[in-house]
Design an enzyme around this catalytic site. Structure first.
Site, PDB file in Angstrom:
ATOM      1  N   CYS A  85      -9.105  27.791  14.667  1.00 50.00           N
ATOM      2  CA  CYS A  85      -8.259  28.849  15.216  1.00 50.00           C
ATOM      3  C   CYS A  85      -8.280  28.846  16.744  1.00 50.00           C
ATOM      4  CB  CYS A  85      -8.742  30.206  14.726  1.00 50.00           C
ATOM      5  SG  CYS A  85      -8.686  30.411  12.937  1.00 50.00           S
ATOM      6  N   GLU A 114      -8.513  31.370  18.793  1.00 48.90           N
ATOM      7  CA  GLU A 114      -9.516  32.264  19.361  1.00 48.90           C
ATOM      8  C   GLU A 114     -10.865  31.564  19.514  1.00 48.90           C
ATOM      9  OE1 GLU A 114      -7.343  32.707  16.824  1.00 48.90           O
ATOM     10  OE2 GLU A 114      -7.421  34.805  16.172  1.00 48.90           O
ATOM     11  N   CYS A 126     -13.116  34.253  12.992  1.00 49.96           N
ATOM     12  CA  CYS A 126     -12.974  34.500  14.435  1.00 49.96           C
ATOM     13  C   CYS A 126     -13.624  35.821  14.827  1.00 49.96           C
ATOM     14  CB  CYS A 126     -11.503  34.495  14.832  1.00 49.96           C
ATOM     15  SG  CYS A 126     -10.778  32.845  14.828  1.00 49.96           S
ATOM     16  N   CYS A 186      -8.631  36.105  12.147  1.00 57.25           N
ATOM     17  CA  CYS A 186      -9.247  35.963  10.828  1.00 57.25           C
ATOM     18  C   CYS A 186     -10.696  36.453  10.873  1.00 57.25           C
ATOM     19  CB  CYS A 186      -9.174  34.511  10.362  1.00 57.25           C
ATOM     20  SG  CYS A 186     -10.313  33.392  11.203  1.00 57.25           S
ATOM     21  N   ASN A 240      -4.410  26.951  17.987  1.00 57.88           N
ATOM     22  CA  ASN A 240      -4.872  26.519  16.673  1.00 57.88           C
ATOM     23  C   ASN A 240      -4.586  25.030  16.498  1.00 57.88           C
ATOM     24  OD1 ASN A 240      -2.099  27.542  16.554  1.00 57.88           O
ATOM     25  ND2 ASN A 240      -2.175  27.211  14.345  1.00 57.88           N
ATOM     26  N   ILE A 241      -5.505  24.359  15.840  1.00 57.23           N
ATOM     27  CA  ILE A 241      -5.387  22.923  15.589  1.00 57.23           C
ATOM     28  C   ILE A 241      -5.646  22.698  14.103  1.00 57.23           C
ATOM     29  CG2 ILE A 241      -6.301  20.636  16.113  1.00 57.23           C
ATOM     30  CD1 ILE A 241      -7.166  21.788  18.864  1.00 57.23           C
ATOM     31  N   GLU A 242      -4.597  22.260  13.405  1.00 56.22           N
ATOM     32  CA  GLU A 242      -4.713  22.033  11.969  1.00 56.22           C
ATOM     33  C   GLU A 242      -5.146  20.606  11.672  1.00 56.22           C
ATOM     34  OE1 GLU A 242      -1.308  25.249  10.620  1.00 56.22           O
ATOM     35  OE2 GLU A 242      -0.888  23.120  10.368  1.00 56.22           O
TER      36      GLU A 242
END
Length: 130
Positions: free
Chosen positions: A53, A55, A89, A86, A42-44
């Site tokens: 996300c 996935e 995804c 989520c 995941n990369i915010e």
């Protein structure tokens, strides 16, 4: 590849997650039908809606390399129970068929499911393009 090896790989790649806001790191490993392995984390982003996300990153990496037939996806996070993808995804996963999905946590808890169980009656424009 053995499921236990995929889970370990997801745990390891999870450390590369960029999660300065939530501190919630997720790792994903996607195995294609051809045997290739793609990872994602995941990369915010400070504009949270622009985050991505793990996935979807693994899936998008595979697709960008010409792979669209998937065998299994492993997802790992530091959660009490297994981590679950989520809704976004799940919808992206459903675009590529009903493959196996392994939900896990860093403590070794694991649940095996598949895309259709995670997203019954998924939207599919190809089935009803009205």
């Amino acid at each position: 590849m053995k499921v236990s090896n995929l889970i370990e790989k997801a745990k390891k790649v999870r450390e590369n997650a960029y999660a300065p806001y939530s501190k919630f790191k997720v790792g994903a490993v996607l195995e294609t039908e051809s045997g290739k392995i793609y990872t994602g984390v995941n990369i915010e982003n400070s504009s949270f809606g622009l985050s991505m996300c793990a996935e979807r990153i693994a899936i998008f990496k595979a697709v960008s390399e010409g792979e669209t037939k998937f065998k299994r996806l492993v997802i790992v996070a530091d959660t009490r129970d297994v981590v679950s993808p989520c809704g976004a995804c799940r919808q992206v996963m459903s675009e590529f068929g009903n493959f196996e999905v392994i939900l896990s946590n860093v403590k070794g808890k694991m649940e095996v499911t598949n895309v259709e169980e995670l997203l019954p009656k998924a939207f599919d424009f190809r089935k009803d393009p009205t």
